[in-house]
Design an enzyme around this catalytic site. Structure first.
Site, mmCIF file in Angstrom:
data_model
loop_
_atom_site.group_PDB
_atom_site.id
_atom_site.type_symbol
_atom_site.label_atom_id
_atom_site.label_comp_id
_atom_site.label_asym_id
_atom_site.label_seq_id
_atom_site.Cartn_x
_atom_site.Cartn_y
_atom_site.Cartn_z
ATOM 1 N N SER A 64 0.176 -9.239 1.088
ATOM 2 C CA SER A 64 -0.942 -9.161 1.088
ATOM 3 C C SER A 64 -1.506 -8.802 2.564
ATOM 4 O O SER A 64 -0.663 -9.429 3.494
ATOM 5 C CB SER A 64 -1.605 -10.412 0.371
ATOM 6 O OG SER A 64 -2.979 -10.794 0.923
ATOM 7 N N SER A 65 -2.644 -8.285 2.815
ATOM 8 C CA SER A 65 -3.281 -8.176 4.112
ATOM 9 C C SER A 65 -3.415 -9.570 4.776
ATOM 10 O O SER A 65 -3.464 -9.706 6.154
ATOM 11 C CB SER A 65 -4.292 -7.227 4.018
ATOM 12 O OG SER A 65 -4.125 -6.087 3.711
ATOM 13 N N ARG A 66 -3.713 -10.537 3.860
ATOM 14 C CA ARG A 66 -4.035 -12.119 4.402
ATOM 15 C C ARG A 66 -2.719 -12.787 4.700
ATOM 16 O O ARG A 66 -3.175 -13.812 5.404
ATOM 17 C CB ARG A 66 -5.069 -12.533 3.254
ATOM 18 C CG ARG A 66 -6.272 -12.012 3.152
ATOM 19 C CD ARG A 66 -7.299 -12.869 2.141
ATOM 20 N NE ARG A 66 -8.486 -12.386 2.370
ATOM 21 C CZ ARG A 66 -9.131 -11.576 1.302
ATOM 22 N NH1 ARG A 66 -8.541 -11.203 0.344
ATOM 23 N NH2 ARG A 66 -10.466 -11.192 1.424
ATOM 24 N N GLY A 100 -3.312 -2.025 -7.264
ATOM 25 C CA GLY A 100 -2.287 -2.799 -7.246
ATOM 26 C C GLY A 100 -2.510 -3.834 -8.409
ATOM 27 O O GLY A 100 -3.362 -4.229 -8.639
ATOM 28 N N VAL A 150 4.447 -5.643 -4.683
ATOM 29 C CA VAL A 150 5.774 -5.680 -3.863
ATOM 30 C C VAL A 150 5.523 -7.062 -3.342
ATOM 31 O O VAL A 150 4.695 -7.665 -2.772
ATOM 32 C CB VAL A 150 5.565 -4.540 -3.028
ATOM 33 C CG1 VAL A 150 6.653 -4.594 -1.817
ATOM 34 C CG2 VAL A 150 5.362 -3.127 -3.356
ATOM 35 N N HIS A 174 0.979 -1.188 -0.100
ATOM 36 C CA HIS A 174 0.023 -0.125 -0.052
ATOM 37 C C HIS A 174 0.961 1.258 0.051
ATOM 38 O O HIS A 174 0.761 2.183 -0.531
ATOM 39 C CB HIS A 174 -0.911 -0.008 1.254
ATOM 40 C CG HIS A 174 -2.039 -0.815 1.242
ATOM 41 N ND1 HIS A 174 -1.740 -2.133 2.234
ATOM 42 C CD2 HIS A 174 -2.946 -1.338 0.518
ATOM 43 C CE1 HIS A 174 -2.867 -2.941 1.931
ATOM 44 N NE2 HIS A 174 -3.656 -2.270 1.211
#
Ligand code: PAF
Length: 278
Positions: A182-184, A144, A173, A34
């Site tokens: 990834s947020s996950r 993204g 990235v 982000h």
């Protein structure tokens, strides 16, 4: 300039002013990926608005909406550090009017590949993205490449509905070992994380080949070698604009995209490559 936090559409309208804006839509849990979107946005406009909204419309009934990471205070720190001007953080009630009836349909392109595994997902994404574009009225919006089908569908929506915004795609990235941010990723145990590395390894193996058959075979071999803990959802080689599978004769750019479940975590990744170069 101090960061302004707009918690509803009225605050946003006041904070927005009349300037030249770049929007970075997010669901929060901000990471280095982000940050790179925010930096790109900063290079493209005078004012940067980041939206942080976990959009209920894009989660299926058995998906991770309730456990999706919500780290708003840490997200604000990231935004301050990156010199963001406004964070838009509405409630679901503020985003979606009571009695709401109308939403977007993503069409056939939203029903294939990722859309086949997540029915309705892209309808929810496009609906919230169009609302964010209408509320923020940016000149530029940054997304993204990691979510390649989402990016392609947003470009399609902007073209089909004549939305007056420039859509900018930003490169994925990765961690030094190749895992796409990834947020996950924070759901992964240490062992799961090792298994997850097969996704980026498979994409690298595929990208080293030049014909569709060789690309699919090289990537498929790496995924098969990862063993039963990697539950493959799809591995596809598709046209970047339409997300339909490319044939053996295809020459030019294609996207090799993969999705798999590792434990309870579903991850996606992709790479853009050139097929049958002259
Ligand atoms: O990519 C995401 O984080 C989301 O799908 C988006 C674009 C913010 C819409 O909710």
């Amino acid at each position: 300039m101090e960061l302004i936090v707009a918690r509803n559409r009225d605050d946003l309208a006041k904070a927005r002013g009349g300037g030249d804006v770049a929007l970075v839509p997010t669901m929060g849990a901000l990471h280095e990926g982000h940050r790179s979107l925010i930096r790109l946005a900063r290079s493209r406009a005078d004012q940067v608005v980041v939206s942080v909204f976990v959009n209920p419309l894009q989660f299926g009934p058995h998906e991770d909406f309730s456990r999706y990471p919500r780290t708003f205070e840490a997200d604000l720190d990231v935004c301050r550090a990156e010199g963001v001007d406004v964070v838009f953080h509405p409630s679901a009630e503020d985003m979606y009017h009571p009695g709401r009836q109308v939403s977007l349909l993503s069409g056939r392109m939203g029903e294939i590949v990722e859309g086949a595994s997540r029915p309705g997902h892209f309808d929810g994404v496009l609906t919230v993205v169009l609302k964010l574009l209408n509320l923020v009225q940016p000149r530029v919006a940054v997304f993204g490449q990691k979510d390649a089908q989402q990016l392609a569908l947003i470009r399609r929506m902007v073209a089909d509905l004549d939305v007056p915004v420039e859509i900018v795609g930003a490169p994925t990235v990765r961690e030094p070992d190749g895992l796409a941010l990834s947020s996950r990723n924070r759901y992964l145990s240490a062992d799961d994380r090792q298994v997850a590395l097969a996704l980026s390894r498979a994409l690298r193996a595929g990208a080293a080949e030049r014909t569709p058959a060789a690309v699919r075979a090289a990537a498929g071999e790496v995924l098969a070698a990862a063993g039963p803990r990697l539950d493959l959802d799809y591995l596809v080689l598709v046209d970047p604009a339409t997300f339909t599978e490319v044939g053996e004769e295809h020459a030019g750019e294609a996207v090799l995209a993969v999705a798999a479940r590792i434990g309870t975590t579903r991850l996606i990744d992709n790479v853009t490559l050139t097929l049958n170069p002259a």
